[in-house]
Design an enzyme around this catalytic site. Sequence first.
Site, PDB file in Angstrom:
ATOM      1  N   GLN A  81       0.836  -1.219   0.000  1.00 41.46           N
ATOM      2  CA  GLN A  81       0.000   0.000   0.000  1.00 41.46           C
ATOM      3  C   GLN A  81       0.863   1.258   0.000  1.00 41.46           C
ATOM      4  OE1 GLN A  81      -3.415   0.624   0.310  1.00 41.46           O
ATOM      5  NE2 GLN A  81      -3.699   2.286   1.800  1.00 41.46           N
ATOM      6  N   ARG A  86       7.884   5.227   1.459  1.00 40.41           N
ATOM      7  CA  ARG A  86       7.657   5.612   2.871  1.00 40.41           C
ATOM      8  C   ARG A  86       8.209   4.601   3.873  1.00 40.41           C
ATOM      9  NH1 ARG A  86       1.282   4.607   4.409  1.00 40.41           N
ATOM     10  NH2 ARG A  86       1.154   2.435   3.718  1.00 40.41           N
ATOM     11  N   HIS A 153       1.376  12.692   1.398  1.00 38.45           N
ATOM     12  CA  HIS A 153       0.170  12.246   2.117  1.00 38.45           C
ATOM     13  C   HIS A 153       0.053  13.021   3.446  1.00 38.45           C
ATOM     14  CE1 HIS A 153      -2.689   9.483   3.983  1.00 38.45           C
ATOM     15  NE2 HIS A 153      -2.687   8.689   2.955  1.00 38.45           N
ATOM     16  N   ASP A 198     -13.047   9.823   1.813  1.00 36.47           N
ATOM     17  CA  ASP A 198     -11.853   9.293   1.158  1.00 36.47           C
ATOM     18  C   ASP A 198     -12.009   9.520  -0.343  1.00 36.47           C
ATOM     19  OD1 ASP A 198      -9.993   6.127   1.453  1.00 36.47           O
ATOM     20  OD2 ASP A 198      -9.579   8.020   0.380  1.00 36.47           O
ATOM     21  N   GLU A 257      -3.943  15.661   0.645  1.00 36.14           N
ATOM     22  CA  GLU A 257      -2.745  15.110   0.011  1.00 36.14           C
ATOM     23  C   GLU A 257      -2.641  15.628  -1.425  1.00 36.14           C
ATOM     24  OE1 GLU A 257      -4.766  11.396   2.121  1.00 36.14           O
ATOM     25  OE2 GLU A 257      -3.506  10.861   0.416  1.00 36.14           O
TER      26      GLU A 257
HETATM   27  O1  TA6 Z   1      -5.041   8.677   1.258  1.00 37.79           O
HETATM   28  C1  TA6 Z   1      -6.179   7.984   1.623  1.00 37.79           C
HETATM   29  C2  TA6 Z   1      -5.830   6.532   1.836  1.00 37.79           C
HETATM   30  O2  TA6 Z   1      -5.562   5.886   0.621  1.00 37.79           O
HETATM   31  C3  TA6 Z   1      -6.995   5.897   2.601  1.00 37.79           C
HETATM   32  O3  TA6 Z   1      -7.711   5.005   1.792  1.00 37.79           O
HETATM   33  C4  TA6 Z   1      -6.322   5.216   3.787  1.00 37.79           C
HETATM   34  O4  TA6 Z   1      -5.977   3.898   3.472  1.00 37.79           O
HETATM   35  C5  TA6 Z   1      -5.097   6.123   3.976  1.00 37.79           C
HETATM   36  O5  TA6 Z   1      -4.661   6.391   2.652  1.00 37.79           O
HETATM   37  C6  TA6 Z   1      -4.026   5.571   4.876  1.00 37.79           C
HETATM   38  O6  TA6 Z   1      -3.394   4.488   4.248  1.00 37.79           O
HETATM   39  P1  TA6 Z   1      -2.265   3.688   5.120  1.00 37.79           P
HETATM   40  O7  TA6 Z   1      -1.721   2.667   4.193  1.00 37.79           O
HETATM   41  O8  TA6 Z   1      -1.246   4.710   5.549  1.00 37.79           O
HETATM   42  O9  TA6 Z   1      -3.011   3.138   6.318  1.00 37.79           O
END
Ligand code: TA6
Length: 285
Positions: A81, A86, A153, A198, A257
């Site tokens: 993700q 990061r 972010h 979101d 973001e």
């Molecule tokens: O930026 C929004 C997002 O994509 C949300 O869907 C949520 O998942 C957030 O990022 C945080 O993601 P993370 O992987 O840091 O928990």
Amino acid sequence: MSQHAIEGFTGRRGLPALRLRDSSGAQADIYLNGGHVTSWVNPAGEEMLFVSDSSRWQQGQPIRGGIPLVFPQFGPGPLPQHGFARTSQWKVVDDSREAGVRLRLESSSETLADWPHRFAAEVLVGLSGESLDVCLEITNEDESPFTFQAALHTYFRVADISRVSLEGLRGVTFVDSLRERAREVEQRQQVRFDRETDRVYVRAPDLLTLRDHAGHRAVTIRKENMPDVVVWNPWIGKSRRMEDFGDDEFTGMVCVETGAVENTVTLQPGETYEGRTVLTSVVAP
Ligand code: TA6
């Protein structure tokens, strides 16, 4: 940009970090883990960014808050993700001419195993009085083109999410991540928060204002070459599902973001992408 003082220090859980100060008294902390800005204090001494009290502070893990660097993927997908930027260890580029801290991440056997493209990424973090300036540069070091997503972010600290408004998005089409990516045009001049939010606003204006009415503060968000804006608050349900985020911390933060998310970037060999966001703290009535 004003003159800076930069000092290395041992941060949370022993992670290496740099502290940047300018002559106005503004200060920012940047961790080598993730090239991650974790703190931005304005000249009045106010912390402008949110970091969760439950955040992990472990090498190779994302820090929950501040300004996570998203690259080369936003959200879920073939990579972990939000991509590997990061959670990677960035190196300091020692360039005294720079007005700020410059960190660098290069492709490696680890990144190439996940994403078969040679790249160099750099982030330049600068301070100038009321402003924090973050510039992300990605260079294609390979022999063939590659396409990526990238974003800052940013987690803003607010006094009370129910009294926050985000201005400048009226008329912009957004993709709603909570409604199977349904597209809709924003009708409100002031986006407010009363539920999980979101959304990716596509080709948003380059100047937005985030107002923390309860905190009597505002931040202007000025972006360059970062077409899209993601707006996120996890609200109650998602907060409870995130183990590195307090159940009630959603009331004190909002993510706005800036990046290339719906509008991906394709670089030819040798080409460099530069995306920049300047955050400016303003006193609001
Ligand atoms: O930026 C929004 C997002 O994509 C949300 O869907 C949520 O998942 C957030 O990022 C945080 O993601 P993370 O992987 O840091 O928990």
